[in-house]
Design a protein around this motif. Structure first.
Motif, PDB file in Angstrom:
ATOM      1  N   THR A 214     142.512  24.024 177.945  1.00  0.00           N
ATOM      2  CA  THR A 214     142.460  24.750 176.427  1.00  0.00           C
ATOM      3  C   THR A 214     143.618  25.528 176.557  1.00  0.00           C
ATOM      4  O   THR A 214     144.638  25.209 176.076  1.00  0.00           O
ATOM      5  CB  THR A 214     141.266  25.638 176.934  1.00  0.00           C
ATOM      6  OG1 THR A 214     141.302  26.222 178.106  1.00  0.00           O
ATOM      7  CG2 THR A 214     139.842  24.767 177.000  1.00  0.00           C
ATOM      8  N   TRP A 252     145.038  29.304 169.629  1.00  0.00           N
ATOM      9  CA  TRP A 252     143.920  29.006 170.293  1.00  0.00           C
ATOM     10  C   TRP A 252     142.505  29.816 170.094  1.00  0.00           C
ATOM     11  O   TRP A 252     141.600  29.356 170.006  1.00  0.00           O
ATOM     12  CB  TRP A 252     144.329  29.137 171.891  1.00  0.00           C
ATOM     13  CG  TRP A 252     142.914  29.001 172.559  1.00  0.00           C
ATOM     14  CD1 TRP A 252     142.607  30.209 173.305  1.00  0.00           C
ATOM     15  CD2 TRP A 252     141.785  28.289 172.884  1.00  0.00           C
ATOM     16  NE1 TRP A 252     141.442  29.988 174.136  1.00  0.00           N
ATOM     17  CE2 TRP A 252     141.131  28.781 173.899  1.00  0.00           C
ATOM     18  CE3 TRP A 252     141.688  26.993 172.514  1.00  0.00           C
ATOM     19  CZ2 TRP A 252     139.720  28.060 174.209  1.00  0.00           C
ATOM     20  CZ3 TRP A 252     140.721  26.167 173.182  1.00  0.00           C
ATOM     21  CH2 TRP A 252     139.779  26.757 174.042  1.00  0.00           C
ATOM     22  N   SER A 254     141.728  31.154 167.382  1.00  0.00           N
ATOM     23  CA  SER A 254     141.187  30.929 166.100  1.00  0.00           C
ATOM     24  C   SER A 254     139.991  29.806 166.300  1.00  0.00           C
ATOM     25  O   SER A 254     139.276  29.826 165.675  1.00  0.00           O
ATOM     26  CB  SER A 254     142.291  30.561 165.016  1.00  0.00           C
ATOM     27  OG  SER A 254     142.953  29.432 165.322  1.00  0.00           O
ATOM     28  N   TYR A 255     140.450  28.764 166.850  1.00  0.00           N
ATOM     29  CA  TYR A 255     139.730  27.919 167.257  1.00  0.00           C
ATOM     30  C   TYR A 255     138.510  28.056 168.177  1.00  0.00           C
ATOM     31  O   TYR A 255     137.222  27.808 168.029  1.00  0.00           O
ATOM     32  CB  TYR A 255     140.354  26.503 167.937  1.00  0.00           C
ATOM     33  CG  TYR A 255     141.138  25.820 166.959  1.00  0.00           C
ATOM     34  CD1 TYR A 255     140.616  24.574 166.463  1.00  0.00           C
ATOM     35  CD2 TYR A 255     142.423  26.163 166.712  1.00  0.00           C
ATOM     36  CE1 TYR A 255     141.552  24.120 165.435  1.00  0.00           C
ATOM     37  CE2 TYR A 255     143.197  25.304 166.062  1.00  0.00           C
ATOM     38  CZ  TYR A 255     142.873  24.229 165.475  1.00  0.00           C
ATOM     39  OH  TYR A 255     143.684  23.530 164.428  1.00  0.00           O
ATOM     40  N   GLN A 256     138.631  29.023 169.212  1.00  0.00           N
ATOM     41  CA  GLN A 256     137.714  29.462 170.001  1.00  0.00           C
ATOM     42  C   GLN A 256     136.591  30.411 169.405  1.00  0.00           C
ATOM     43  O   GLN A 256     135.493  30.239 169.535  1.00  0.00           O
ATOM     44  CB  GLN A 256     138.285  30.252 171.054  1.00  0.00           C
ATOM     45  CG  GLN A 256     137.178  30.960 172.050  1.00  0.00           C
ATOM     46  CD  GLN A 256     138.134  31.783 173.111  1.00  0.00           C
ATOM     47  OE1 GLN A 256     139.041  32.696 172.850  1.00  0.00           O
ATOM     48  NE2 GLN A 256     137.795  31.691 174.356  1.00  0.00           N
ATOM     49  N   LYS A 258     135.805  29.972 166.178  1.00  0.00           N
ATOM     50  CA  LYS A 258     135.140  29.032 165.389  1.00  0.00           C
ATOM     51  C   LYS A 258     133.867  28.265 166.332  1.00  0.00           C
ATOM     52  O   LYS A 258     132.796  28.112 165.726  1.00  0.00           O
ATOM     53  CB  LYS A 258     135.896  27.857 164.946  1.00  0.00           C
ATOM     54  CG  LYS A 258     135.254  26.858 164.275  1.00  0.00           C
ATOM     55  CD  LYS A 258     136.169  25.660 163.377  1.00  0.00           C
ATOM     56  CE  LYS A 258     135.372  24.613 162.838  1.00  0.00           C
ATOM     57  NZ  LYS A 258     136.278  23.728 162.257  1.00  0.00           N
ATOM     58  N   ALA A 259     134.328  28.120 167.556  1.00  0.00           N
ATOM     59  CA  ALA A 259     133.400  27.270 168.224  1.00  0.00           C
ATOM     60  C   ALA A 259     132.251  28.616 168.857  1.00  0.00           C
ATOM     61  O   ALA A 259     131.145  28.174 168.973  1.00  0.00           O
ATOM     62  CB  ALA A 259     134.015  26.639 169.570  1.00  0.00           C
ATOM     63  N   ALA A 283     135.657  21.691 168.002  1.00  0.00           N
ATOM     64  CA  ALA A 283     136.675  22.656 167.715  1.00  0.00           C
ATOM     65  C   ALA A 283     137.477  23.198 168.970  1.00  0.00           C
ATOM     66  O   ALA A 283     138.632  23.381 168.991  1.00  0.00           O
ATOM     67  CB  ALA A 283     135.834  23.895 167.158  1.00  0.00           C
ATOM     68  N   GLU A 286     140.106  20.495 169.731  1.00  0.00           N
ATOM     69  CA  GLU A 286     141.225  20.524 168.756  1.00  0.00           C
ATOM     70  C   GLU A 286     141.802  21.862 169.010  1.00  0.00           C
ATOM     71  O   GLU A 286     143.306  21.909 168.711  1.00  0.00           O
ATOM     72  CB  GLU A 286     140.704  20.869 167.298  1.00  0.00           C
ATOM     73  CG  GLU A 286     139.923  19.460 166.916  1.00  0.00           C
ATOM     74  CD  GLU A 286     139.247  19.516 165.509  1.00  0.00           C
ATOM     75  OE1 GLU A 286     138.994  20.605 165.236  1.00  0.00           O
ATOM     76  OE2 GLU A 286     138.851  18.301 164.879  1.00  0.00           O
ATOM     77  N   GLY A 287     141.363  22.926 169.549  1.00  0.00           N
ATOM     78  CA  GLY A 287     142.083  24.132 169.872  1.00  0.00           C
ATOM     79  C   GLY A 287     143.120  24.053 170.847  1.00  0.00           C
ATOM     80  O   GLY A 287     144.180  24.211 170.830  1.00  0.00           O
TER      81      GLY A 287
END
Length: 322
Positions: A214, A252, A254-256, A258-259, A283, A286-287
């Motif tokens: 991650t 990172w 921003s993706y976290q 979202k998840a 997500a 992808e992050g």
């Protein structure tokens, strides 16, 4: 393949009298013929030892598989495997010749750790593994033909096409199996090392972890080298590495976020049965990819980067025997 000793005897067709006559007429041509004769004869002996190793290795694997199928007791299996690997280690040491690397012990272990499946270190590539007392530096040594055979046997067992050895020099899976003890390597970026004539060099900056990396910053180096059919792979910690880069951490998170939003929306008791679970996991994946891409772009601009490259250059110098 190990460097071949220079052959000092002449090829049978290059007699002393003929050599003297050649010397008067064309000295350069005569010397070239003599050197070429030695180059053609010497490799045959090394190649025979290598071929014998491959044949013996494959026979041991087949014999152990047959013994397991017949219901051999565990203790007898372990003994059979131990004896086979001890013999293979001696044979491989003969193929490779004397090995010495600065900073690591002179007594290597044999890879793989078992010739049958089911063990942690079974299925790993054939080679000798050197390491320091702290286990922070590990160096794997083998030859191109032996590793090509291992790739073919591995592909046969898994029912897929064999992979090329060249492609494996930058493959996280192969590098993990060559030099890792209990964690998988994930490369973040390739480092700009200069290869000498006749060698292929790959230097990677990444991290060993038992989980998805991650947003973990890289802190380990792997250098893989192919020269004259000799393959060496080494790993070492990178001093001053493991630095967070705020811009990449922001990517990172921003993706976290979202998840986390997707996880929160899953009805209680549904868990992985809800489609949003897979979306959240995607997500996060992808992050991690976005974080590593950002790190590869930003790291060369920062103050710690030159020390990382210098450390990789030093490791490559060790593999070259300097």
């Amino acid at each position: 393949m190990a460097a071949r000793p220079e052959r000092k005897t002449m090829h049978p067709i290059v007699t002393l009298g003929h050599a003297m006559r050649c010397l008067k007429v064309r000295l350069t041509l005569c010397l070239t013929l003599a050197l070429l004769a030695g180059a053609l004869i010497a490799p045959a002996r090394a190649g025979e030892a290598e071929d014998a190793y491959i044949v013996t290795r494959n026979r041991y694997v087949a014999a152990i598989a047959a013994a397991i199928k017949s219901g051999i007791p565990d203790q007898k299996l372990y003994k059979m495997d131990e004896q086979a690997r001890a013999d293979l280690k001696k044979r491989l040491a003969t193929v490779l010749g004397p090995q010495s690397f600065k900073g690591v012990g002179r007594t290597p272990t044999f890879s793989p750790g078992a010739l049958y499946s089911g063990e942690l270190e079974s299925g790993r590539p054939d080679g000798l593994l050197f390491q320091d007392e702290a286990d922070t530096t590990r160096i794997f040594v083998s030859t191109a033909p032996i590793l090509t055979n291992w790739l073919a046997e591995d592909a046969k067992a898994s029912g897929r096409r064999p992979l090329s050895l060249m492609s494996q020099l930058s493959d996280d899976g192969f590098l993990t199996e060559a030099v890792s003890s209990d964690a998988a390597f994930t490369a973040y970026m390739r480092l700009p090392l200069t290869a000498q004539e006749g060698e292929t060099v790959v230097a990677l900056f990444g991290v060993f972890t038992q989980d998805d990396p991650t947003d973990l910053p890289p802190r380990s180096l792997i250098v893989a080298r192919l020269a004259k059919d000799r393959v060496t792979v080494a790993t070492v910690d990178a001093p001053g590495a493991g630095k967070d880069i705020p811009a990449c951490t922001k990517v990172w998170r921003s993706y976290q976020a979202k998840a986390n939003k997707l996880f929160a929306a899953i009805p209680k008791g549904k868990g992985a049965e809800d489609p949003q679970w897979d979306e959240a996991q995607t997500a996060l994946t992808e992050g991690g990819t976005a974080y590593r891409k950002c790190y590869a772009e930003e790291a060369p601009k920062l103050s710690f980067y030159p020390a990382v490259v210098k450390r990789a250059e030093g490791l490559l110098s060790t593999l070259r025997g300097k």
